[in-house]
Motif scaffolding. Sequence first.
Motif, PDB file in Angstrom:
ATOM      1  N   MET A  45      -0.448   8.155 -19.093  1.00 31.77           N
ATOM      2  CA  MET A  45      -0.335   7.149 -18.036  1.00 31.77           C
ATOM      3  C   MET A  45      -1.694   6.486 -17.844  1.00 31.77           C
ATOM      4  O   MET A  45      -2.729   7.145 -17.942  1.00 31.77           O
ATOM      5  CB  MET A  45       0.144   7.787 -16.737  1.00 31.77           C
ATOM      6  CG  MET A  45       1.595   8.163 -16.796  1.00 31.77           C
ATOM      7  SD  MET A  45       2.250   8.712 -15.226  1.00 31.77           S
ATOM      8  CE  MET A  45       1.720  10.397 -15.212  1.00 31.77           C
ATOM      9  N   TYR A  46      -1.643   5.205 -17.577  1.00 28.78           N
ATOM     10  CA  TYR A  46      -2.867   4.404 -17.463  1.00 28.78           C
ATOM     11  C   TYR A  46      -2.796   3.491 -16.263  1.00 28.78           C
ATOM     12  O   TYR A  46      -1.752   3.309 -15.652  1.00 28.78           O
ATOM     13  CB  TYR A  46      -3.041   3.536 -18.722  1.00 28.78           C
ATOM     14  CG  TYR A  46      -3.761   4.260 -19.822  1.00 28.78           C
ATOM     15  CD1 TYR A  46      -5.126   4.106 -19.982  1.00 28.78           C
ATOM     16  CD2 TYR A  46      -3.077   5.094 -20.673  1.00 28.78           C
ATOM     17  CE1 TYR A  46      -5.791   4.770 -20.996  1.00 28.78           C
ATOM     18  CE2 TYR A  46      -3.734   5.764 -21.688  1.00 28.78           C
ATOM     19  CZ  TYR A  46      -5.099   5.595 -21.836  1.00 28.78           C
ATOM     20  OH  TYR A  46      -5.751   6.249 -22.824  1.00 28.78           O
ATOM     21  N   ASN A  47      -3.945   2.856 -15.975  1.00 23.23           N
ATOM     22  CA  ASN A  47      -3.952   1.783 -14.989  1.00 23.23           C
ATOM     23  C   ASN A  47      -2.953   0.720 -15.412  1.00 23.23           C
ATOM     24  O   ASN A  47      -2.686   0.541 -16.594  1.00 23.23           O
ATOM     25  CB  ASN A  47      -5.338   1.134 -14.907  1.00 23.23           C
ATOM     26  CG  ASN A  47      -6.344   1.974 -14.181  1.00 23.23           C
ATOM     27  OD1 ASN A  47      -6.004   2.770 -13.330  1.00 23.23           O
ATOM     28  ND2 ASN A  47      -7.608   1.809 -14.520  1.00 23.23           N
ATOM     29  N   GLY A  52       0.778  -1.235   0.000  1.00 21.59           N
ATOM     30  CA  GLY A  52       0.000   0.000   0.000  1.00 21.59           C
ATOM     31  C   GLY A  52       0.808   1.281   0.000  1.00 21.59           C
ATOM     32  O   GLY A  52       0.255   2.360   0.175  1.00 21.59           O
ATOM     33  N   GLU A  53       2.115   1.187  -0.196  1.00 23.21           N
ATOM     34  CA  GLU A  53       2.957   2.382  -0.150  1.00 23.21           C
ATOM     35  C   GLU A  53       3.058   3.118  -1.482  1.00 23.21           C
ATOM     36  O   GLU A  53       3.264   4.318  -1.500  1.00 23.21           O
ATOM     37  CB  GLU A  53       4.370   2.009   0.323  1.00 23.21           C
ATOM     38  CG  GLU A  53       4.425   1.524   1.760  1.00 23.21           C
ATOM     39  CD  GLU A  53       4.006   2.597   2.741  1.00 23.21           C
ATOM     40  OE1 GLU A  53       4.418   3.758   2.586  1.00 23.21           O
ATOM     41  OE2 GLU A  53       3.238   2.265   3.668  1.00 23.21           O
ATOM     42  N   TRP A  54       2.947   2.404  -2.625  1.00 25.13           N
ATOM     43  CA  TRP A  54       3.186   2.998  -3.943  1.00 25.13           C
ATOM     44  C   TRP A  54       2.124   2.538  -4.927  1.00 25.13           C
ATOM     45  O   TRP A  54       1.684   1.405  -4.880  1.00 25.13           O
ATOM     46  CB  TRP A  54       4.555   2.585  -4.485  1.00 25.13           C
ATOM     47  CG  TRP A  54       5.699   3.011  -3.637  1.00 25.13           C
ATOM     48  CD1 TRP A  54       6.231   2.340  -2.566  1.00 25.13           C
ATOM     49  CD2 TRP A  54       6.458   4.203  -3.763  1.00 25.13           C
ATOM     50  NE1 TRP A  54       7.275   3.039  -2.039  1.00 25.13           N
ATOM     51  CE2 TRP A  54       7.448   4.197  -2.763  1.00 25.13           C
ATOM     52  CE3 TRP A  54       6.425   5.284  -4.657  1.00 25.13           C
ATOM     53  CZ2 TRP A  54       8.364   5.218  -2.602  1.00 25.13           C
ATOM     54  CZ3 TRP A  54       7.347   6.304  -4.503  1.00 25.13           C
ATOM     55  CH2 TRP A  54       8.300   6.264  -3.484  1.00 25.13           C
ATOM     56  N   ILE A  55       1.760   3.421  -5.849  1.00 26.27           N
ATOM     57  CA  ILE A  55       0.891   3.055  -6.961  1.00 26.27           C
ATOM     58  C   ILE A  55       1.735   3.057  -8.231  1.00 26.27           C
ATOM     59  O   ILE A  55       2.569   3.943  -8.431  1.00 26.27           O
ATOM     60  CB  ILE A  55      -0.329   3.998  -7.100  1.00 26.27           C
ATOM     61  CG1 ILE A  55      -1.261   3.496  -8.204  1.00 26.27           C
ATOM     62  CG2 ILE A  55       0.097   5.439  -7.341  1.00 26.27           C
ATOM     63  CD1 ILE A  55      -2.615   4.195  -8.231  1.00 26.27           C
ATOM     64  N   MET A  56       1.554   2.038  -9.060  1.00 25.05           N
ATOM     65  CA  MET A  56       2.310   1.912 -10.299  1.00 25.05           C
ATOM     66  C   MET A  56       1.461   2.392 -11.464  1.00 25.05           C
ATOM     67  O   MET A  56       0.310   1.991 -11.610  1.00 25.05           O
ATOM     68  CB  MET A  56       2.684   0.451 -10.543  1.00 25.05           C
ATOM     69  CG  MET A  56       3.478   0.247 -11.811  1.00 25.05           C
ATOM     70  SD  MET A  56       3.735  -1.501 -12.187  1.00 25.05           S
ATOM     71  CE  MET A  56       2.593  -1.687 -13.526  1.00 25.05           C
ATOM     72  N   LEU A  57       2.037   3.271 -12.281  1.00 25.40           N
ATOM     73  CA  LEU A  57       1.358   3.742 -13.482  1.00 25.40           C
ATOM     74  C   LEU A  57       2.280   3.596 -14.678  1.00 25.40           C
ATOM     75  O   LEU A  57       3.361   4.162 -14.702  1.00 25.40           O
ATOM     76  CB  LEU A  57       0.952   5.209 -13.341  1.00 25.40           C
ATOM     77  CG  LEU A  57      -0.062   5.522 -12.259  1.00 25.40           C
ATOM     78  CD1 LEU A  57      -0.259   7.021 -12.144  1.00 25.40           C
ATOM     79  CD2 LEU A  57      -1.385   4.839 -12.560  1.00 25.40           C
ATOM     80  N   PRO A  58       1.878   2.832 -15.692  1.00 22.85           N
ATOM     81  CA  PRO A  58       2.676   2.740 -16.912  1.00 22.85           C
ATOM     82  C   PRO A  58       2.351   3.893 -17.859  1.00 22.85           C
ATOM     83  O   PRO A  58       1.262   4.464 -17.806  1.00 22.85           O
ATOM     84  CB  PRO A  58       2.246   1.406 -17.512  1.00 22.85           C
ATOM     85  CG  PRO A  58       0.867   1.196 -16.990  1.00 22.85           C
ATOM     86  CD  PRO A  58       0.787   1.877 -15.652  1.00 22.85           C
TER      87      PRO A  58
END
Length: 186
Positions: free
Chosen positions: A74-76, A51-57
Motif C-alpha cells: 500500500m502506498y500514498n 477528514g474521516e477516511w484515508i485512502m491507500l491504493p
Amino acid sequence: DFIGSHRLYREGTTEEKAILAPLAASAGPNAPSPSFPTPLSVGLSLIVEEGEWIMLPRRATNQSHAGSWASGLMYNAVGEGCSSRDLGAAGHSPDTFDPLTTALRGLYEEVGLNGLDMARTRVRLHSFVFDSILLDFKFFGVAETSLSRSETIERWKNAPDNAEFLKPDNIATDPIFFRIKTKQQC
C-alpha cells in the motif's frame, strides 16, 4: 531513466550492479551523483469525507504494469515524479520548480480528480526528505477533500495514470479506506 537505472542498481544482476555502483555510490542528500539520475517526487496522502477516511491504493502484482516494483504494497494515493512540465508553471519563471504543481498534476493523473474536485481539495506539503533506498528527493504532504469514498473510487477508476494499480485483467484495484479516529492521526 530513473526506474530502469534504479531497478538495475537495487535488483539487477551482479554485473549490472557492478557497472552502476561507481555511479550511484556517491549519491546522497548533500551531493547527488551527476552521472546517476537523482529524481524529485511528490507523495500525497489523500484524506476524504472532510477528514474521516484515508485512502491507500495497493500496487499491482502483475509484471506488465509496474508490479515488479514493490508489488502488493500500500502506498500514498499520489507518488508523482517531477518533470519538465512542472517548470515555469503557476506563473513562475521558466527555470523555477513548484512542487505544488506536481502535487496537483498527481491528483489528476493518479487519482483522477478534475478541476471541480480540485476546488474541493486542500493540499499541504509538510516534509522534504532524501530516500536512501531509491536515491531520490521527495516532498510529502496531505490532500484533504470533501469527496466521498464512492466519488473517490469513481475518479480512481478513470484516472489517466493508474497502471501500477491494475490487476492482470487490466481492471484497477479499488483503493482501501481506513477510518481516521482523530485529526491528530493525520
